[in-house]
Write an enzyme that holds these catalytic residues in place. Structure first.
Site, PDB file in Angstrom:
ATOM      1  N   GLU A  51      12.563 -32.415   0.680  1.00  0.00           N
ATOM      2  CA  GLU A  51      13.346 -33.139  -0.327  1.00  0.00           C
ATOM      3  C   GLU A  51      14.077 -34.256   0.400  1.00  0.00           C
ATOM      4  O   GLU A  51      15.176 -34.060   0.905  1.00  0.00           O
ATOM      5  CB  GLU A  51      14.335 -32.216  -1.033  1.00  0.00           C
ATOM      6  CG  GLU A  51      13.693 -31.115  -1.850  1.00  0.00           C
ATOM      7  CD  GLU A  51      14.663 -30.463  -2.824  1.00  0.00           C
ATOM      8  OE1 GLU A  51      15.456 -31.202  -3.459  1.00  0.00           O
ATOM      9  OE2 GLU A  51      14.644 -29.233  -2.934  1.00  0.00           O
ATOM     10  N   CYS A 109      -2.553  -3.744   7.183  1.00  0.00           N
ATOM     11  CA  CYS A 109      -2.170  -3.929   8.589  1.00  0.00           C
ATOM     12  C   CYS A 109      -2.554  -2.702   9.408  1.00  0.00           C
ATOM     13  O   CYS A 109      -2.620  -1.579   8.902  1.00  0.00           O
ATOM     14  CB  CYS A 109      -0.676  -4.203   8.709  1.00  0.00           C
ATOM     15  SG  CYS A 109       0.374  -2.808   8.232  1.00  0.00           S
ATOM     16  N   ARG A 133      19.897 -22.265  -7.084  1.00  0.00           N
ATOM     17  CA  ARG A 133      20.862 -21.881  -8.113  1.00  0.00           C
ATOM     18  C   ARG A 133      20.078 -21.434  -9.355  1.00  0.00           C
ATOM     19  O   ARG A 133      19.728 -22.227 -10.215  1.00  0.00           O
ATOM     20  CB  ARG A 133      21.799 -23.042  -8.432  1.00  0.00           C
ATOM     21  CG  ARG A 133      22.608 -23.474  -7.217  1.00  0.00           C
ATOM     22  CD  ARG A 133      23.606 -24.568  -7.512  1.00  0.00           C
ATOM     23  NE  ARG A 133      22.992 -25.847  -7.805  1.00  0.00           N
ATOM     24  CZ  ARG A 133      22.531 -26.697  -6.875  1.00  0.00           C
ATOM     25  NH1 ARG A 133      22.599 -26.373  -5.591  1.00  0.00           N
ATOM     26  NH2 ARG A 133      22.000 -27.857  -7.220  1.00  0.00           N
ATOM     27  N   GLU A 161       0.820  -1.205   0.000  1.00  0.00           N
ATOM     28  CA  GLU A 161       0.000   0.000   0.000  1.00  0.00           C
ATOM     29  C   GLU A 161       0.861   1.264   0.000  1.00  0.00           C
ATOM     30  O   GLU A 161       0.508   2.264  -0.654  1.00  0.00           O
ATOM     31  CB  GLU A 161      -0.928   0.015   1.224  1.00  0.00           C
ATOM     32  CG  GLU A 161      -1.917  -1.145   1.276  1.00  0.00           C
ATOM     33  CD  GLU A 161      -1.389  -2.341   2.056  1.00  0.00           C
ATOM     34  OE1 GLU A 161      -2.204  -2.995   2.729  1.00  0.00           O
ATOM     35  OE2 GLU A 161      -0.167  -2.618   1.986  1.00  0.00           O
ATOM     36  N   TRP A 180      20.559 -39.022 -13.320  1.00  0.00           N
ATOM     37  CA  TRP A 180      19.441 -38.146 -13.005  1.00  0.00           C
ATOM     38  C   TRP A 180      18.163 -38.802 -13.511  1.00  0.00           C
ATOM     39  O   TRP A 180      18.139 -39.291 -14.647  1.00  0.00           O
ATOM     40  CB  TRP A 180      19.613 -36.779 -13.651  1.00  0.00           C
ATOM     41  CG  TRP A 180      20.769 -36.017 -13.102  1.00  0.00           C
ATOM     42  CD1 TRP A 180      21.979 -35.825 -13.685  1.00  0.00           C
ATOM     43  CD2 TRP A 180      20.802 -35.297 -11.848  1.00  0.00           C
ATOM     44  NE1 TRP A 180      22.777 -35.043 -12.894  1.00  0.00           N
ATOM     45  CE2 TRP A 180      22.082 -34.701 -11.754  1.00  0.00           C
ATOM     46  CE3 TRP A 180      19.889 -35.107 -10.809  1.00  0.00           C
ATOM     47  CZ2 TRP A 180      22.456 -33.925 -10.659  1.00  0.00           C
ATOM     48  CZ3 TRP A 180      20.267 -34.330  -9.731  1.00  0.00           C
ATOM     49  CH2 TRP A 180      21.535 -33.755  -9.669  1.00  0.00           C
ATOM     50  N   SER A 208      20.452 -42.483  -8.470  1.00  0.00           N
ATOM     51  CA  SER A 208      19.272 -41.689  -8.816  1.00  0.00           C
ATOM     52  C   SER A 208      19.585 -40.512  -9.736  1.00  0.00           C
ATOM     53  O   SER A 208      18.675 -39.762 -10.087  1.00  0.00           O
ATOM     54  CB  SER A 208      18.596 -41.163  -7.541  1.00  0.00           C
ATOM     55  OG  SER A 208      19.472 -40.322  -6.824  1.00  0.00           O
TER      56      SER A 208
END
Length: 399
Positions: free
Chosen positions: A328, A78, A210, A55, A173, A171
């Site tokens: 994750e 607020c 990143r 605002e 990728w 894993s």
């Protein structure tokens, strides 16, 4: 002003608010548009905590043209002194004639009082326009204010047959570079990225954002490590930003070996023993375990290996003003968080290949033996990301 115009200008305020998606934490993302005689005379968004609110930016741009204008704001203004003065006072002083708020501020310091003060000053106030869209901007802030815990988003990468890693743990990728880049945008909007020590030992991740060419705040990294097995040389301990290690151990030698300027070790209670189907904890292998591979063979809810109390972790993170957590982690922590009712949204990146039935799954969920025990999801978005598909779903709790 007609209702169609109200929608148009509130939609503009919501688009502007998204500009603060990566920067306002722990404050909510808020946009404001000032309109007089059907023309936008000022607009702004909250850019960073401690800096002027949306605002104030809009009023500064509008100047004298704010008098008699309509303010479209995505969150109730607020009315209390925090790091900045009340926005209600600024709107009254500017002579705004009407304020349309998409939603009431869930912060108990406001909670409708801001709109009440505006009304008391003779300003016409309305609320609820595009409320669902406004709430979608700030799921973590709303969750923390209403329920005392962060909003938890579980990120997973899987093959078409639902596998996250080969049986030997390989894993990299599963998904394409485009999907991995997309994950960094999820990280950037999060207050914290949480994982378990098993993932730290197996993958040594940095858990940083990143994104080239963008000024990004690094989220807090949170490692759940019941027995303080995090190696002092782990990458995430020296990466940009701060790391929090949550443990049940009181071993001062191990704590001292991990604590440094950007690393804090906090001890929280272990979870009480519970039935495997309902235990709200994650069991992390004790220090005597020689490797994550061997640890994976041990039943995750044996009484000798009680894990950290996950609801206590969430309550603690809320006290640290953590709004959104990106989980994750591996199947054990994912499953424990899901079973504890602490996962709100699942984001799955699905790659077009098959990894076979010996490969590892998404969630470790012991005790699910009948269709009635299924954990149901509601898919809210599916879209292509590179050659992969991103599926976003919320936990419904319905059977």
């Amino acid at each position: 002003m007609d209702y169609q115009s109200d929608y148009q200008f509130m939609a503009r305020a919501l688009r502007i608010a998204r500009r603060g998606l990566y920067s306002t934490d722990p404050n909510p993302r808020v946009g404001c548009v000032l309109v007089r005689d059907g023309e936008i005379v000022g607009e702004g968004w909250h850019e960073r905590a401690g800096e002027p609110h949306a605002e104030i930016h809009a009023l500064a741009q509008a100047g004298e043209r704010a008098r008699g204008a309509i303010a479209y704001v995505t969150l109730e203004p607020c009315c209390h002194h925090g790091r900045t003065p009340p926005c209600t006072d600024a709107l009254v002083a500017a002579g705004v004639a009407r304020v349309v708020a998409a939603m009431v501020d869930p912060n108990p310091k406001v909670g409708g009082e801001g709109l009440a003060r505006l009304a008391a000053a003779g300003i016409a106030v309305e609320r609820g326009l595009m409320q669902a869209e406004a709430e979608a901007l700030n799921p973590g802030f709303i969750m923390r204010m209403r329920h005392g815990r962060p909003f938890v988003r579980c990120k997973l990468a899987m093959s078409l047959d639902g596998r996250t890693a080969m049986a030997n743990g390989e894993s990299k990728w599963i998904t394409s570079e485009a999907a991995r880049h997309d994950v960094h945008h999820l990280r950037a909007r999060s207050s914290a990225i949480m994982t378990g020590v098993g993932t730290v030992l197996a993958d040594d991740p940095a858990l940083t954002v990143r994104l080239n060419g963008e000024r990004i705040r690094q989220p807090l990294r949170v490692v759940l490590d019941t027995h303080l097995r995090t190696p002092p040389q782990a990458r995430l301990l020296d990466a940009a930003g701060r790391t929090l290690i949550v443990t049940a151990s009181r071993n001062q030698v191990l704590r001292d070996g991990l604590t440094r300027n950007n690393v804090t070790v906090v001890t929280l209670p272990e979870a009480a023993p519970a039935h495997p189907a309902t235990a709200p904890c994650v069991a992390l292998p004790p220090a005597s375990m020689p490797s994550p591979a061997l640890a994976a063979l041990v039943h995750p809810w044996t009484s000798q290996m009680q894990g950290i109390d996950l609801p206590a972790v969430m309550r603690y993170l809320a006290t640290q003003e953590i709004n959104e957590v990106l989980l994750e982690a591996g199947a054990t922590l994912n499953g424990a968080m899901l079973r504890a009712g602490l996962v709100d949204e699942v984001v799955i990146y699905m790659a077009p290949h098959l990894m076979g039935d010996a490969a590892r799954g998404l969630f470790h969920l012991p005790g699910l033996e009948s269709m009635a025990q299924r954990i149901n999801l509601e898919i809210i978005d599916i879209r292509a990301v590179g050659k992969d598909w991103r599926i976003t779903a919320k936990i419904t709790g319905d059977s």
